[in-house]
Design an enzyme around this catalytic site. Structure first.
Site, mmCIF file in Angstrom:
data_model
loop_
_atom_site.group_PDB
_atom_site.id
_atom_site.type_symbol
_atom_site.label_atom_id
_atom_site.label_comp_id
_atom_site.label_asym_id
_atom_site.label_seq_id
_atom_site.Cartn_x
_atom_site.Cartn_y
_atom_site.Cartn_z
ATOM 1 N N GLU A 140 0.568 -1.276 0.029
ATOM 2 C CA GLU A 140 -0.328 -0.190 0.014
ATOM 3 C C GLU A 140 0.511 0.944 -0.317
ATOM 4 O O GLU A 140 1.820 0.877 0.811
ATOM 5 C CB GLU A 140 -0.582 -0.048 0.861
ATOM 6 C CG GLU A 140 -2.261 -0.877 1.516
ATOM 7 C CD GLU A 140 -3.305 -0.856 3.214
ATOM 8 O OE1 GLU A 140 -3.272 0.437 3.304
ATOM 9 O OE2 GLU A 140 -3.651 -1.530 3.227
ATOM 10 N N ASP A 172 -6.520 7.609 10.654
ATOM 11 C CA ASP A 172 -5.145 7.067 10.819
ATOM 12 C C ASP A 172 -4.117 7.546 12.373
ATOM 13 O O ASP A 172 -4.575 9.344 12.677
ATOM 14 C CB ASP A 172 -4.131 8.433 9.390
ATOM 15 C CG ASP A 172 -4.036 6.993 8.915
ATOM 16 O OD1 ASP A 172 -3.922 5.524 9.152
ATOM 17 O OD2 ASP A 172 -4.490 7.586 7.985
#
Lengths: 272, 385
Positions: free
Chosen positions: A56, A67
């Site tokens: 990724e 995140d």
């Protein structure tokens, strides 16, 4: 529980991960932040060298709500250095990746660029898939249709909070693999593997034949092995990016990935 | 029909929606169902009405402004949300959401705050209903609004600084959403404006509808007609949505006033952040830009999706005022009417003052959404009196 078969043709990402699973092995998919340092392609090379099955690549976004602190910090560093989706794609154009790649970013990056242009950019730089955590399947018809038309595999999420009917729909709508969120929370390393990681992997697999990878909250090779008691593989992000942010360099990343590879291959040696 | 139920997709025209991580989708659906059910339940409505009346002090007054009207050359009438308990309109929404959260079995309220008004209101409701409360506030805003930080703590809430990005409202929303992702089973995200994922923009507007409904009745009773212009400041846009909803079906012109440094409707283009598709200040790659406003409460690069829709269809228009104009306007109301407005409201006053000639002779209703006590420390450093 019945598994709903999807009728699409597998793309490179799905085919690669399926092959790994069919061989009785587990998938290892690390995350790195695109454009983090001028030599970020060396990090990508290190991930590949360490034995990742796919990678990724994060396109930094100003407001990454899924995140945790490490990836936020990496985002900020890259954005301050002037990294853009296009600059990451341009870097990748010269890079012949032996493993499939996926862009992980937030939907506004794709929306602002326009779905068609975004999909073409992926095609042009050899990226197979997209992981967009803030566009759930309920909102993703337009993007998935453009992605499908352009052979881009759009990964969808399964969360511990997802009821069975949503997991079933996810199994049909997802391409590439299903990203099973290991815990209630944002990305980051945790001391122990959450019980929810194994549970959601098992529940998701009841509803799809696609590879199911657990991400969020995996911080050690032991935890990866534990998650793979049910999952087809794991995604590791913060533990990789932390080393990059700390300036440990590509060698440390290679060694880290290799340690996960070894642990997974030892526990799941495959049926050769 | 405008300003009605956006339906299951949560769309106001093309704007709105529910752009949140999968983890939060079931929580949004649960909240949507709970809200529809509660809003249709006379028991819930009665309970909320009682709190609004006996605790928050509703109905809020409608105040004529003879001296300022004379100076400006049109008839200015204020809807006095500044007189509510906790000093702003925010309490309307917070009491509604806190009651709903309790009804849903949640034990903890998480909120973001800019100027601190929503944080104070949330801390207040949490104390009233015996719930735990955590408020995220940008580190920059905590300095600008230290009085409100103290008030929140006094009310038993925990205040956590948002240290990322611009360290203002936008980043406080990010932190609140991250918290909610991790605590969704026991927490309710008490969002402070008509923004975020469905059902928030709709639900928050409905909780503030009381502003417009009361004002409609009051102004007709006193002035015998609907106003020509209805105006309010717009950051996320909750106080504007509340008062607009009472007049959207009249001939009144609806005018939202944005800070020039955070004019999402005026300068933004459609984008997706914080769960919604709406006008957004962003760069050519979709990175969200930092807003810059003297007012912490309006320091936000986005806007509620219904405002984007109202602008798009031309039912409302959105003016911009500069910080300098706001500072001048801040002085108007204290001097002529004995009312100190919040800096946010001084934005609407700044536009009224600037466009006074175009407004000559009209009946203008302005939502005075908050009182200025929280801003006096900041203004002491700017104004030399």
């Amino acid at each position: 529980m019945s598994t709903t078969a999807s009728t699409h043709t597998p793309g490179r990402l799905e085919a690669t991960l399926r092959a790994q699973r069919d061989a009785g092995k587990k998938c290892l998919v690390p995350y790195i932040t695109g454009g983090l340092g001028d030599d970020w392609l060396a990090s990508l090379a290190a991930v590949i060298d360490g034995g990742a099955d796919a990678c990724e690549i994060g396109i930094p976004f100003s407001d990454p709500v899924m995140d945790g602190p490490i990836i936020q910090q990496a985002n900020d560093i890259a954005l301050e250095a002037g990294v853009t989706p296009e600059s990451i794609a341009a870097d990748l154009r010269g890079f012949e990746s032996p493993i499939p790649l996926a862009f992980m970013t937030y939907y506004n990056i794709a929306y602002r660029m326009g779905h068609e242009r975004f999909a073409k950019m992926l095609n042009d730089c050899g990226v197979s898939g997209t992981i967009l955590p803030d566009i759930p399947m309920d909102e993703s018809d337009d993007w998935i249709s453009v992605a499908d038309d352009n052979g881009v595999e759009n990964i969808l999420f399964a969360a511990p909070t997802s009821p069975d009917d949503r997991l079933a729909r996810t199994g049909v709508r997802a391409r590439g693999f299903v990203y099973a969120v290991g815990l209630l929370g944002i990305t980051g390393e945790r001391k122990t593997l959450a019980e929810s990681a194994i549970k959601i992997a098992a529940r998701t697999k009841d509803h799809t034949d696609l590879p199911v990878l657990v991400g969020v909250g995996i911080g050690s090779p032991e935890q990866a092995v534990e998650a793979c008691s049910q999952a087809d593989g794991v995604i590791i992000g913060s533990t990789v990016v932390r080393r990059l942010v700390e300036g440990q360099g590509a060698g440390a990343v290679r060694d880290l990935i290799a340690s996960y590879r070894e642990a997974l291959d030892t526990a799941f040696p495959g049926s050769s | 029909m405008t300003m009605t139920d956006p339906g299951p997709t949560g769309r106001f025209g093309e704007f709105g929606g529910r752009f949140v991580p999968e983890t939060l989708v079931p929580a949004c659906i649960e909240l949507e169902e709970a809200f529809y059910e509660a809003w249709a339940d006379p028991t819930f409505r009665a309970e909320l009405d009682t709190l609004l009346k006996d605790y928050a002090g509703r109905p809020s007054a409608l105040t004529d402004c003879p001296r300022l009207s004379e100076e400006l050359g049109f008839t200015l009438v204020l809807k006095r949300e500044d007189l509510n308990h906790t000093g702003s309109h925010k309490i309307n929404n917070v009491l509604g959401q806190a009651l709903l959260a309790k009804r849903m079995g949640k034990t903890r309220l998480v909120a973001e705050t800019g100027a601190g008004q929503h944080g104070v209101a949330t801390a207040t409701a949490a104390a009233l209903l015996g719930m735990e409360c955590l408020v995220y506030m940008g580190e920059v805003d905590m300095k600008r609004q230290e009085l409100n930080v103290f008030r929140m703590k006094l009310l038993g809430a925990e205040v956590t600084p948002a240290m990322s990005g611009s360290r203002t409202l936008k980043d406080a929303v990010n932190e609140a959403m991250r918290d909610w992702v991790a605590t969704v089973e026991e927490s309710h995200y008490c969002l402070g404006s008509v923004m975020g994922p469905h059902p928030y923009p709709y639900m928050v507007r409905e909780f503030h509808r009381v502003i417009g409904s009361e004002a409609r009745e009051q102004i007709n009773e006193r002035h015998g007609r609907d106003p020509d212009v209805v105006t309010a400041c717009v950051g996320g846009g909750s106080n504007a949505a509340g008062i607009f909803s009472g007049f959207v079906d009249t001939d009144a012109e609806l005018v939202g006033v944005e800070p020039a440094g955070g004019a999402a409707v005026g300068d933004g283009i459609p984008g997706v952040v914080h769960g919604m598709l709406s006008y957004l200040k962003q760069d050519e790659w979709g990175q969200v830009l930092e807003a810059e406003s003297i007012s912490a409460g309006l320091d936000y690069p986005g806007v509620g999706p219904e405002h984007s829709h109202l602008a798009h269809i031309g039912r409302a228009r959105y003016e911009q005022v500069t910080d300098a104009e706001v500072i001048e306007a801040f002085k108007l109301l204290p001097r002529t009417e004995g009312i100190i407005p919040a800096l946010e409201c001084a934005h609407a006053l700044a536009w009224l003052s600037r466009d006074r000639e175009a407004l000559a002779g009209k009946l203008v209703l302005m939502n005075l959404s908050g009182r200025g006590d929280k801003d006096v420390n900041q203004m002491m450093e700017i104004l030399e009196l």
